[in-house]
Design a protein around this motif. Sequence first.
Motif, PDB file in Angstrom:
ATOM      1  N   GLU A  49       0.685  -1.017   0.075  1.00 34.16           N
ATOM      2  CA  GLU A  49       0.113  -0.041   0.032  1.00 34.16           C
ATOM      3  C   GLU A  49       0.751   1.179   0.087  1.00 34.16           C
ATOM      4  OE1 GLU A  49      -2.861  -0.089   3.348  1.00 34.16           O
ATOM      5  OE2 GLU A  49      -3.611  -1.916   2.690  1.00 34.16           O
ATOM      6  N   VAL A  50       1.916   1.157   0.731  1.00 38.70           N
ATOM      7  CA  VAL A  50       2.994   2.214   0.679  1.00 38.70           C
ATOM      8  C   VAL A  50       3.393   2.593  -0.489  1.00 38.70           C
ATOM      9  CG1 VAL A  50       5.150   3.251   1.818  1.00 38.70           C
ATOM     10  CG2 VAL A  50       3.466   2.320   3.305  1.00 38.70           C
ATOM     11  N   VAL A  51       3.979   1.518  -1.352  1.00 39.81           N
ATOM     12  CA  VAL A  51       4.477   1.477  -2.486  1.00 39.81           C
ATOM     13  C   VAL A  51       3.536   2.147  -3.625  1.00 39.81           C
ATOM     14  CG1 VAL A  51       5.424   0.007  -4.262  1.00 39.81           C
ATOM     15  CG2 VAL A  51       6.426  -0.146  -2.040  1.00 39.81           C
ATOM     16  N   ASP A  52       2.180   1.498  -3.534  1.00 42.76           N
ATOM     17  CA  ASP A  52       1.470   2.028  -4.566  1.00 42.76           C
ATOM     18  C   ASP A  52       0.982   3.636  -4.241  1.00 42.76           C
ATOM     19  OD1 ASP A  52       1.155  -0.246  -5.853  1.00 42.76           O
ATOM     20  OD2 ASP A  52      -0.779  -1.019  -4.432  1.00 42.76           O
ATOM     21  N   ALA A  53       1.104   3.869  -3.011  1.00 49.12           N
ATOM     22  CA  ALA A  53       0.691   5.359  -2.736  1.00 49.12           C
ATOM     23  C   ALA A  53       1.764   6.267  -3.208  1.00 49.12           C
ATOM     24  CB  ALA A  53       0.489   5.578  -1.279  1.00 49.12           C
ATOM     25  N   GLY A  54       2.985   5.556  -3.263  1.00 50.81           N
ATOM     26  CA  GLY A  54       4.266   6.616  -3.655  1.00 50.81           C
ATOM     27  C   GLY A  54       4.362   6.938  -4.985  1.00 50.81           C
ATOM     28  N   GLY A  55       3.749   6.262  -5.690  1.00 50.69           N
ATOM     29  CA  GLY A  55       3.753   6.471  -7.321  1.00 50.69           C
ATOM     30  C   GLY A  55       5.128   5.747  -7.773  1.00 50.69           C
ATOM     31  N   PRO A  56       5.672   6.315  -8.837  1.00 53.41           N
ATOM     32  CA  PRO A  56       6.904   5.817  -9.463  1.00 53.41           C
ATOM     33  C   PRO A  56       8.141   5.707  -8.408  1.00 53.41           C
ATOM     34  CG  PRO A  56       5.988   7.368 -11.070  1.00 53.41           C
ATOM     35  CD  PRO A  56       4.988   7.502  -9.762  1.00 53.41           C
ATOM     36  N   GLY A  99       4.780   1.916  -8.975  1.00 56.74           N
ATOM     37  CA  GLY A  99       5.699   1.699  -7.631  1.00 56.74           C
ATOM     38  C   GLY A  99       6.208   0.119  -7.664  1.00 56.74           C
ATOM     39  N   ARG A 100       5.362  -0.725  -7.711  1.00 61.16           N
ATOM     40  CA  ARG A 100       5.373  -2.263  -7.910  1.00 61.16           C
ATOM     41  C   ARG A 100       6.195  -2.587  -9.077  1.00 61.16           C
ATOM     42  NH1 ARG A 100      -0.323  -5.159  -6.433  1.00 61.16           N
ATOM     43  NH2 ARG A 100      -1.374  -3.637  -5.175  1.00 61.16           N
ATOM     44  N   TYR A 101       5.829  -1.594 -10.235  1.00 63.16           N
ATOM     45  CA  TYR A 101       6.935  -2.070 -11.171  1.00 63.16           C
ATOM     46  C   TYR A 101       8.170  -1.968 -11.197  1.00 63.16           C
ATOM     47  CZ  TYR A 101       8.944  -1.801 -15.955  1.00 63.16           C
ATOM     48  OH  TYR A 101       9.772  -1.887 -16.957  1.00 63.16           O
ATOM     49  N   ALA A 102       8.584  -0.679 -10.329  1.00 64.23           N
ATOM     50  CA  ALA A 102      10.001  -0.456  -9.966  1.00 64.23           C
ATOM     51  C   ALA A 102      10.568  -1.471  -9.229  1.00 64.23           C
ATOM     52  CB  ALA A 102      10.026   0.956  -9.166  1.00 64.23           C
ATOM     53  N   ARG A 161      13.494  -6.549 -22.989  1.00 64.91           N
ATOM     54  CA  ARG A 161      13.237  -5.950 -21.809  1.00 64.91           C
ATOM     55  C   ARG A 161      13.863  -4.294 -21.432  1.00 64.91           C
ATOM     56  NH1 ARG A 161      16.295  -7.407 -15.872  1.00 64.91           N
ATOM     57  NH2 ARG A 161      15.428  -6.149 -14.801  1.00 64.91           N
ATOM     58  N   ALA A 162      14.970  -4.315 -22.035  1.00 67.25           N
ATOM     59  CA  ALA A 162      15.619  -2.911 -22.057  1.00 67.25           C
ATOM     60  C   ALA A 162      14.675  -2.137 -22.800  1.00 67.25           C
ATOM     61  CB  ALA A 162      16.905  -2.841 -22.755  1.00 67.25           C
ATOM     62  N   GLY A 163      14.421  -2.354 -23.996  1.00 67.57           N
ATOM     63  CA  GLY A 163      13.556  -1.547 -24.850  1.00 67.57           C
ATOM     64  C   GLY A 163      12.129  -1.010 -24.062  1.00 67.57           C
ATOM     65  N   VAL A 164      11.447  -2.023 -23.701  1.00 66.50           N
ATOM     66  CA  VAL A 164      10.103  -1.692 -23.032  1.00 66.50           C
ATOM     67  C   VAL A 164      10.177  -1.041 -21.837  1.00 66.50           C
ATOM     68  CG1 VAL A 164       8.213  -2.720 -22.063  1.00 66.50           C
ATOM     69  CG2 VAL A 164       9.080  -3.945 -24.136  1.00 66.50           C
ATOM     70  N   HIS A 165      11.271  -1.459 -20.982  1.00 64.12           N
ATOM     71  CA  HIS A 165      11.618  -0.737 -19.609  1.00 64.12           C
ATOM     72  C   HIS A 165      12.057   0.772 -19.897  1.00 64.12           C
ATOM     73  CE1 HIS A 165      12.799  -0.056 -15.738  1.00 64.12           C
ATOM     74  NE2 HIS A 165      13.910   0.356 -16.230  1.00 64.12           N
ATOM     75  N   GLY A 166      12.742   0.852 -20.956  1.00 62.11           N
ATOM     76  CA  GLY A 166      13.172   2.307 -21.277  1.00 62.11           C
ATOM     77  C   GLY A 166      12.164   2.980 -21.591  1.00 62.11           C
ATOM     78  N   PHE A 167      11.372   2.711 -22.486  1.00 57.38           N
ATOM     79  CA  PHE A 167      10.117   3.391 -22.904  1.00 57.38           C
ATOM     80  C   PHE A 167       9.223   3.698 -21.607  1.00 57.38           C
ATOM     81  CE2 PHE A 167       5.930   4.318 -24.899  1.00 57.38           C
ATOM     82  CZ  PHE A 167       6.217   4.960 -25.928  1.00 57.38           C
ATOM     83  N   VAL A 168       8.825   2.621 -20.914  1.00 57.23           N
ATOM     84  CA  VAL A 168       8.064   2.758 -19.742  1.00 57.23           C
ATOM     85  C   VAL A 168       8.795   3.615 -18.795  1.00 57.23           C
ATOM     86  CG1 VAL A 168       6.885   1.492 -17.916  1.00 57.23           C
ATOM     87  CG2 VAL A 168       6.948   0.543 -20.226  1.00 57.23           C
ATOM     88  N   THR A 169       9.879   3.665 -18.433  1.00 60.22           N
ATOM     89  CA  THR A 169      10.594   4.705 -17.602  1.00 60.22           C
ATOM     90  C   THR A 169      10.464   6.073 -17.980  1.00 60.22           C
ATOM     91  OG1 THR A 169      12.027   2.694 -16.747  1.00 60.22           O
ATOM     92  CG2 THR A 169      12.541   5.017 -16.208  1.00 60.22           C
ATOM     93  N   LEU A 170      10.613   6.478 -19.083  1.00 56.81           N
ATOM     94  CA  LEU A 170      10.480   7.562 -19.693  1.00 56.81           C
ATOM     95  C   LEU A 170       9.048   8.073 -19.599  1.00 56.81           C
ATOM     96  CD1 LEU A 170      12.717   7.182 -22.775  1.00 56.81           C
ATOM     97  CD2 LEU A 170      13.140   9.076 -20.897  1.00 56.81           C
ATOM     98  N   GLU A 171       8.013   6.989 -19.929  1.00 56.99           N
ATOM     99  CA  GLU A 171       6.677   7.665 -19.951  1.00 56.99           C
ATOM    100  C   GLU A 171       6.184   7.984 -18.448  1.00 56.99           C
ATOM    101  OE1 GLU A 171       2.408   5.832 -21.620  1.00 56.99           O
ATOM    102  OE2 GLU A 171       3.951   4.587 -21.410  1.00 56.99           O
ATOM    103  N   LEU A 172       6.645   7.019 -17.502  1.00 55.06           N
ATOM    104  CA  LEU A 172       6.250   7.214 -16.117  1.00 55.06           C
ATOM    105  C   LEU A 172       6.896   8.813 -15.532  1.00 55.06           C
ATOM    106  CD1 LEU A 172       6.469   3.745 -14.623  1.00 55.06           C
ATOM    107  CD2 LEU A 172       4.633   4.989 -14.971  1.00 55.06           C
ATOM    108  N   GLY A 173       8.070   9.034 -16.007  1.00 54.38           N
ATOM    109  CA  GLY A 173       8.818  10.042 -15.576  1.00 54.38           C
ATOM    110  C   GLY A 173       8.216  11.237 -16.373  1.00 54.38           C
ATOM    111  N   GLY A 174       7.307  11.345 -17.243  1.00 52.92           N
ATOM    112  CA  GLY A 174       6.813  12.286 -17.893  1.00 52.92           C
ATOM    113  C   GLY A 174       7.696  12.631 -19.237  1.00 52.92           C
ATOM    114  N   GLY A 175       8.628  12.117 -19.533  1.00 53.27           N
ATOM    115  CA  GLY A 175       9.636  12.209 -20.323  1.00 53.27           C
ATOM    116  C   GLY A 175       9.183  12.546 -22.181  1.00 53.27           C
ATOM    117  N   PHE A 176       7.752  12.194 -22.206  1.00 55.36           N
ATOM    118  CA  PHE A 176       7.130  12.276 -23.642  1.00 55.36           C
ATOM    119  C   PHE A 176       6.246  13.353 -23.481  1.00 55.36           C
ATOM    120  CE2 PHE A 176       7.966   7.607 -23.657  1.00 55.36           C
ATOM    121  CZ  PHE A 176       9.102   7.623 -24.240  1.00 55.36           C
TER     122      PHE A 176
END
Length: 208
Positions: free
Chosen positions: A17-24, A101-104, A153-168
Amino acid sequence: MPRAGLSHDAVVRLAIEVVDAGGPSGFADLTLAKVAARAGVAAPSLYKHVGSLADLRREVAVIAVRELMTAGASASVGRAGADALQALANAWRAYALDHPGRYAATQVGPDPDDPAAAPLRDAAAESVQVVVAVLRGFGLPDDRLIDAVRAVRAGVHGFVTLELGGGFRMREDVDQSFAVLLEMLVAGVAALATPAALLHNDASGSHR
């Protein structure tokens, strides 16, 4: 108010619950103090149920890895080749966006020499096998499988990480860009399989 019936499993659920509440950054920011505050108890009380913050983080990671693995396996079952890989990657992205948060937590590499990390190592190995099963549908030789797993893994993770971080931030559709990434990954994996396919065809022709 302290929660009644606090137990090991309850502490792990509270940590999630703490992890979920904290976002990325929820997993990176996980502390025993935050879990204790959510439980309504003093932090030292948690040591009755978990050995340490490291132990708790590993337990959260195991749950997250198994959830991600299940999502990918469910999405790709009954599919093959490009269809299976695209379904797997889309499931990963959906999980990451729904549970950043769980994805991280799924990115934690288990220590190969730590006995306490055995459950996480097992979960990670099972997760890799889901990807391997999908990639085998391309006819990849065994010595290229891990290369392909890492590239996907690197391709999908890189895209998702940028997306979650507001990079697009540009106006173009992000879903379309992800679809293009998957087309590129599919083409790359297929290219890795091509030399093996040619050798197989040559060998087959020599017996005609």
